[in-house]
Design a protein around this motif. Structure first.
Motif, PDB file in Angstrom:
ATOM      1  N   ARG A 122       0.847  -1.199   0.000  1.00 32.13           N
ATOM      2  CA  ARG A 122       0.000   0.000   0.000  1.00 32.13           C
ATOM      3  C   ARG A 122       0.880   1.247   0.000  1.00 32.13           C
ATOM      4  N   SER A 125       2.628   1.575  -3.458  1.00 33.88           N
ATOM      5  CA  SER A 125       1.752   2.063  -4.524  1.00 33.88           C
ATOM      6  C   SER A 125       1.610   3.574  -4.438  1.00 33.88           C
ATOM      7  N   HIS A 126       1.585   4.106  -3.222  1.00 30.62           N
ATOM      8  CA  HIS A 126       1.552   5.551  -3.039  1.00 30.62           C
ATOM      9  C   HIS A 126       2.815   6.196  -3.600  1.00 30.62           C
ATOM     10  N   SER A 129       3.267   5.870  -7.535  1.00 33.27           N
ATOM     11  CA  SER A 129       2.371   6.673  -8.368  1.00 33.27           C
ATOM     12  C   SER A 129       2.387   8.137  -7.947  1.00 33.27           C
ATOM     13  N   ALA A 182      -2.118  -3.350  -4.284  1.00 31.35           N
ATOM     14  CA  ALA A 182      -2.696  -2.628  -3.155  1.00 31.35           C
ATOM     15  C   ALA A 182      -4.213  -2.589  -3.285  1.00 31.35           C
TER      16      ALA A 182
ATOM     17  N   SER B 125      -4.480  11.343  -9.306  1.00 39.00           N
ATOM     18  CA  SER B 125      -3.749  10.077  -9.359  1.00 39.00           C
ATOM     19  C   SER B 125      -3.420   9.593  -7.949  1.00 39.00           C
ATOM     20  N   HIS B 126      -3.145  10.526  -7.052  1.00 39.50           N
ATOM     21  CA  HIS B 126      -2.919  10.154  -5.656  1.00 39.50           C
ATOM     22  C   HIS B 126      -4.178   9.545  -5.044  1.00 39.50           C
ATOM     23  N   SER B 129      -5.314   6.087  -6.634  1.00 37.76           N
ATOM     24  CA  SER B 129      -4.494   4.919  -6.324  1.00 37.76           C
ATOM     25  C   SER B 129      -4.267   4.771  -4.827  1.00 37.76           C
ATOM     26  N   GLY B 130      -4.854   5.651  -4.043  1.00 36.77           N
ATOM     27  CA  GLY B 130      -4.676   5.582  -2.595  1.00 36.77           C
ATOM     28  C   GLY B 130      -5.559   4.528  -1.954  1.00 36.77           C
ATOM     29  N   THR B 131      -5.090   3.984  -0.852  1.00 42.34           N
ATOM     30  CA  THR B 131      -5.852   2.937  -0.155  1.00 42.34           C
ATOM     31  C   THR B 131      -6.369   3.421   1.199  1.00 42.34           C
ATOM     32  N   ILE B 178      -4.147   6.453 -15.235  1.00 39.56           N
ATOM     33  CA  ILE B 178      -3.565   7.176 -14.097  1.00 39.56           C
ATOM     34  C   ILE B 178      -2.093   7.452 -14.337  1.00 39.56           C
ATOM     35  N   THR B 184       5.743  12.041 -14.473  1.00 34.53           N
ATOM     36  CA  THR B 184       6.807  12.281 -13.494  1.00 34.53           C
ATOM     37  C   THR B 184       8.167  12.437 -14.160  1.00 34.53           C
TER      38      THR B 184
END
Lengths: 223, 223
Positions: A122, A125-126, A129, A182, B125-126, B129-131, B178, B184
């Motif tokens: 997890r 993945s943060h 990305s 994740a 995108s944050h 893809s965030g959990t 994403i 980047t």
DNA sequence: GTCTATAGTTCGATAGAC
DNA sequence: GTCTATCGAACTATAGAC
């Protein structure tokens, strides 16, 4: 969590055990709240350690964050290299096998609750990305070398794939890998429960097939 | 930034201009530092507004964050629906066109520095893809409905694609989207400068082709 | 609607005893 | 190597003048 921290503080730390406990707790906290959202106090509490020990061992919150990433990244990328080497040794280097070697280590780690790997993926993945300066720097430090290994391997395995196409294919593969390592429950929710996040092999097989045909299509734009 | 803020504070805000200025500054700050890393003070300064106004207009930092997401998400998803409708009207509903309708609005926004869209896509995108709980909740609130629209559209367009495969295909498409909407510099770096982040059409075309063949492969597992 | 001032926390980090 | 105690700064949020 409070109970676990208490248990941990009750038995004295032995050689290096405190550092590992801090890294474990930091991994959980950073994964849950991000760099700024996690606090050194909460990490220390989670580790059953004194807050001052974080600075004694790691120097700063920033350095602790990078140490959390570094601890697991080496093993992940070594497993990827080992899998590639095994494929070469067995003469079984197919495009599908190469993609599997890339994705399997992180995706399986993300579903390994026993060793706490899910927390790390997890967090990863943060970072992977993220577009902030820290995320970009850390991703580059720990994942540029392995990226070039796999980009070269893709070019050697997929006929007609030039470097630009290999980079596209690699980045697409990684993007899908990130979404698999994740889980958020979204896969299960959107499929009305048909797709199970726990079925790692089925997810991986489908992803590998998806990516492999995509990369072959990049190699033959006119096909 | 300080100069811009000064300029902004020198001319008095007119009807609703303060709210928009705060949202603009918040978008930049949240994209750069995340929810916890951005501070209401810095956002107010960036907007050339008083810090107390944030709470007057939005109630809390949390509510401001969601307002930033809400402001652009409606337009993005409306453009997606419009593109789908135009395809149907023209009788040009191909799998490639559907995927393009899904990805193009966000990917082009991510390279639109004029309207500040790049900041928003970095933030999105944050979140996507965030959990963490906040990210999952916001993603669900603003993107579940459009997800189901496109999953249904994929099933209708790709012969033999069942719902589970359509969900896999949709999530793979979004994962790649994403990675494209929040550049980047990694794409350019890994390709030694051959791939240019600015070449949005080339990136989109390659991604659409990649995803389309992948989805067709999911529809025919034995092929 | 916009401001100043500040309450009330909490933060990362460190000094210094043991 | 581990602890207590605390510093100085920064945080979100609010009260209240205008």
């Amino acid at each position: 969590m409070s109970k676990s921290a208490t248990q941990r503080s009750e038995r004295a730390f032995e050689r290096g055990e405190a550092q590992e406990a801090i890294l474990d707790a930091a991994e959980i906290a950073f994964a849950a709240s991000g760099f700024h959202g996690a606090t050194t106090r909460a990490i220390a509490e989670g580790a059953g350690a004194n807050a001052a020990l974080i600075h004694y061992y790691f120097g700063s919150k920033e350095a602790l964050f990078e140490a959390v990433i570094a601890r697991r990244s080496g093993a992940i990328n070594q497993e990827r290299r080992d899998r590639l080497a095994a494929l070469h040794k067995a003469g079984a280097v197919t495009l599908e096998a190469v993609i599997d070697a890339l994705l399997r280590p992180t995706v399986t780690l993300g579903h390994d609750s026993a060793r706490g790997g899910a927390h790390f993926t997890r967090l990863l993945s943060h970072v992977a990305s993220g577009t902030d300066e820290r995320s970009v720097r850390i991703t580059s430090t720990y994942y540029d070398a392995i990226a070039r290994v796999f980009i070269d391997e893709l070019m050697a395995t997929a006929p007609g794939l030039d470097r630009a196409a290999a980079v596209r294919g690699y980045l697409n593969a990684v993007a899908i890998g990130i979404s698999l390592m994740a889980p958020t429950g979204r896969r299960q929710m959107l499929s009305d429960g048909v797709l199970r996040e726990e079925d790692v092999d089925a997810m991986l097989d489908a992803a590998v097939r998806f990516i492999a045909v995509g990369i072959r299509a990049l190699a033959r734009p006119s096909g």
